[in-house]
Design a protein around this motif. Structure first.
Motif: not given
Ligand SMILES: [Zn+2]
Length: 183
Positions: A26-41
């Motif tokens: 996911p694009a960084q702005e999508l992660l920011d919207v949901d307050g999410l950090r991911l390890r890998g795809p």
């Protein structure tokens, strides 16, 4: 991206189902919207079925990934494997709007509304993982946390204050014993 145009042809012999799977970063702005950090795809699979009506579909699928959250005691990063499965009605409403989860339509059912045959599920899949995140995490059940100076006591157990020796329940008045009346 899932191309649903085969489902929109309404021609005899047209397929009634579109299925795909893949990996999503996911694009960084999508992660920011949901307050999410991911390890890998994220690993996803989707099946969209034409339910017979002209514009009525059902999407069924799952998405898997590893979220990163801070331990609530010591603030170190903790990985949590998450899998989300979902089934939603989908409706085609030609527009230039992206895929949106419409919670205001009839009944109590949330409906995914898409405006063009090429559907970008990235925001939706990211959201499905985000809502499955644990509210709080611990790096380990007996995490020692931080001391008042912010030192991680798991790494410096020698700084842990001496444990209270007697942990048997005391009279509620026992606490009064420690009050400094001259304070
Ligand atoms: Zn911890």
């Amino acid at each position: 991206m899932l191309n649903l145009s085969p489902l929109l042809m309404h021609a005899p012999g047209a397929p009634l189902e579109v299925q795909d799977e893949g990996l999503l970063q996911p694009a960084q702005e999508l992660l920011d919207v949901d307050g999410l950090r991911l390890r890998g795809p994220l690993e996803w699979e989707l099946t969209v079925v034409n339910t017979g009506g002209d514009d009525d579909f059902v999407v069924e699928g799952s998405v898997r990934g590893t979220a990163i959250n801070e331990c609530r005691r010591c603030l170190t990063d903790v990985d949590t494997d998450i899998e989300a499965s979902f089934v939603y009605p989908m409706r085609y409403r030609p527009s230039d709007q992206p895929l949106v989860l419409d919670e205001s339509l009839e009944d109590d059912d949330d409906v995914l509304v898409f405006g063009a045959p090429e559907v970008d599920f990235a925001a939706f899949l990211t959201q499905m993982i985000a809502i499955e995140q644990p509210l709080t995490v611990l790096c380990k059940p007996d995490c020692l946390g931080l001391n008042e100076e912010g030192v991680n006591l798991n790494e410096h157990p020698e700084l842990v204050p001496e444990a209270v020796e007697d942990e048997t329940p005391e009279s509620p008045f026992a606490a009064l014993r420690d009050i400094d009346l001259n304070a």
